[in-house]
Every structure is written in C-alpha cells, then in structure tokens.
Design an enzyme around this catalytic site. Structure first.
Site, mmCIF file in Angstrom:
data_model
loop_
_atom_site.group_PDB
_atom_site.id
_atom_site.type_symbol
_atom_site.label_atom_id
_atom_site.label_comp_id
_atom_site.label_asym_id
_atom_site.label_seq_id
_atom_site.Cartn_x
_atom_site.Cartn_y
_atom_site.Cartn_z
ATOM 1 N N ASN A 34 57.848 24.783 -107.281
ATOM 2 C CA ASN A 34 59.136 25.330 -106.857
ATOM 3 C C ASN A 34 60.232 24.707 -107.725
ATOM 4 O OD1 ASN A 34 61.445 26.146 -105.549
ATOM 5 N ND2 ASN A 34 61.047 25.017 -103.650
ATOM 6 N N LYS A 60 63.281 25.459 -107.895
ATOM 7 C CA LYS A 60 64.596 25.459 -107.234
ATOM 8 C C LYS A 60 65.686 25.934 -108.212
ATOM 9 C CE LYS A 60 62.813 21.959 -104.162
ATOM 10 N NZ LYS A 60 63.037 20.837 -103.272
ATOM 11 N N HIS A 95 61.905 28.201 -96.776
ATOM 12 C CA HIS A 95 62.051 26.845 -97.334
ATOM 13 C C HIS A 95 63.160 26.099 -96.596
ATOM 14 C CE1 HIS A 95 62.842 23.525 -100.029
ATOM 15 N NE2 HIS A 95 61.608 23.699 -100.463
ATOM 16 N N GLU A 113 65.444 24.148 -97.511
ATOM 17 C CA GLU A 113 66.800 24.193 -98.088
ATOM 18 C C GLU A 113 67.510 25.486 -97.692
ATOM 19 O OE1 GLU A 113 65.461 23.319 -102.033
ATOM 20 O OE2 GLU A 113 65.050 21.265 -101.379
ATOM 21 N N GLU A 124 56.138 21.198 -94.862
ATOM 22 C CA GLU A 124 57.080 20.420 -95.652
ATOM 23 C C GLU A 124 58.062 19.708 -94.722
ATOM 24 O OE1 GLU A 124 57.443 21.887 -99.926
ATOM 25 O OE2 GLU A 124 58.818 23.080 -98.767
ATOM 26 N N GLY A 161 62.301 15.828 -101.672
ATOM 27 C CA GLY A 161 63.252 15.295 -102.655
ATOM 28 C C GLY A 161 63.710 13.878 -102.369
ATOM 29 N N SER A 200 57.877 15.365 -101.934
ATOM 30 C CA SER A 200 57.717 14.173 -102.764
ATOM 31 C C SER A 200 56.280 13.943 -103.234
ATOM 32 C CB SER A 200 58.244 12.928 -102.042
ATOM 33 O OG SER A 200 59.654 13.042 -101.860
#
Ligand code: PGA
Length: 259
Positions: A10, A12, A97, A99, A169, A175, A215
């Site tokens: 991904n 991003k 996702h 985010e 996730e 991150g 991560s």
C-alpha cells in the site's frame, strides 16, 4: 488447509510518476510471471495506476487501487468508479483502510457500500479492519473488529469470498514502528476466522485469507507470518523500498509453508 500467501504493498499518498514506475519496475524484474506461489499486489496512488500497470504487465504482480466509489457513476466530483478501475486493468481494491475510516471519516456503512460495489463489479477486495489503541486498552478490540466485519459482510454472498482478503490492521500499529506480536495477530485472526465461520460456514472460514498489517518490516515479517492463522501482510512504509518489500514477500512464502 493451505492458503496461498498474499502480500500487498500500500503505497498510500507516496511516490511520484518517476519513483513509482521505478519501484514497480524493480519489483517486476524479480517477480516474474508464473514464478511465484504467492499473490503480490501493489496499490499505487490513482494517478499512477496506468503507468504502473504497464510496467508490471507480464509479471506476477497484480494492480490494486487504494479506494473505490460506492456509486456506479454520476455527479460525484473526485470519485473513481469500479468500472474506471477495471478499465485500467485494476484487479484489487482496498476497502475500509483505517486512514480512510479515521482520518477521512468513512463510516462502517460507507465501507460496506464500497465493499458491495467492488464485489458486484468483479473486483477483488482487501477489506481492512482493526481497533484503535483506546479501544484495545479498554478491552473492546474484538467487539470493534466483529462490528466492522458484521457491517461489511452484510450484503456479500458466499460465492464472492474467493475474491476477498481480510487485513487485520490494528490502528495503533500502522506507521508507528510498533507491530503486533505474532500471538496478538494470531488471536485476532482467530476471531475474524470465527466470524466467517458463523456468518457463512467452516469451509469458507478455513479457506479465506487473513493478512496482518501494521509496521511489518523485514526483521519481523518471518515471525509474524509463521503464525498459522496469518496468511501474509499488507505493507505500508516498507513497500516503498524494493529490497524490503521483496524480502517480506519471501518471508510470506516461507512463513506460510511452515506456519
Ligand atoms: P505500515 O502501514 O506498514 O506503514 O504500518 C500498513 C498499512 O497501512 O496498510
């Protein structure tokens, strides 16, 4: 049951045209067509889909998009439909996702609509679920994940599950450099597999692929992927470095064979 490992990159909102196509090219050189017993998918930003698609054509890497509209077409400024993605050779989309859920305000109901639209259109979907740190520390992690799944799978027919990968996730791991342990991932994946068993049946539960994201880097990939219920990973930061991403793909093949 042996499940075919899956690793997604991904990207991003990173790369530009030059660095994105160079990254894709470095991966395509290594992952030649038919040479790998693994599904590898890259998810570049929308504007680079076509260029990256050309570069990976003929390799074993599939093209994915980071989002999809819940609508077929019409007056929705800035949205991109499933048909448009299919037009560009996109096979996979990310839906839900964290985010998009937490920074861009996507509710469970919108995630469910996007999921249903993508599946109806013939795309394959990586559905992302996961709890925040507060939800985890207050003991609600499993409930949050189960609620996200119940909403997302409400309109998904059993025969579509072969085109679905679920990515667990945990938001606190994305991150941050703090990955979940293999035991944490195994436990959450067990909860997710249990959900699929009760929503559908035990055969579909044992066949569906559940990957971990948050991560993952070359040094922890092998340990996480060795957990028997972990079928690969969704990789953010480390997917931008070809050697790291390829190392993670190798770990997925080894981990799933031995896990
Ligand atoms: P990360 O991102 O690997 O950078 O933690 C994972 C993801 O958001 O899919």
């Amino acid at each position: 049951m042996t499940r075919r490992p899956f690793v997604g990159g991904n990207w991003k909102m990173n790369t530009d045209l030059e660095s994105g196509t160079a990254l894709a090219s470095a991966l395509a050189t290594e992952l030649k067509h038919g040479s790998d017993a693994i599904d590898v998918v890259v998810f570049p930003p929308y504007p680079y889909l076509q260029s990256v698609g050309r570069v990976i054509d003929g390799s074993s890497i599939a093209l994915g998009a980071q989002d999809v509209s819940s609508e077929v077409n019409g007056p929705l400024t800035g949205e991109v439909s499933a048909e448009m993605l299919l037009d560009l050779g996109v096979k996979w989309v990310l839906v839900g996702h964290s985010e998009r859920r937490h920074r861009l305000g996507e509710a469970d109901s919108l995630v469910a609509e996007k999921f249903a639209m993508a599946i109806e259109s013939g795309l394959s979907v990586v559905l992302c679920v996961g709890e925040t740190l507060v939800q985890r520390t207050t003991g609600h992690a499993h409930k949050v994940v189960l609620d996200q799944l119940a909403s997302a799978f409400e309109c998904i027919p059993a025969d579509a599950l072969a085109r679905v990968v679920i990515a667990y996730e945990p938001v606190w791991a994305i991150g941050t450099g703090v990955a979940a342990t293999a035991d944490d991932a195994e436990e959450a994946h067990g909860v997710i597999r249990g959900f699929i068993g009760s929503r559908y049946n035990s055969e579909l539960a044992s066949g569906i692929r559940i990957v971990y994201g948050g991560s993952v880097v070359p040094v922890n990939a092998k340990t996480i992927f060795a957990a028997p219920g972990v079928d690969g990973g969704l990789i953010g930061g480390a997917s931008l470095k070809p050697t790291d991403f390829l190392s993670i793909c190798s770990s997925a093949m080894i981990g799933i064979a031995t896990g």
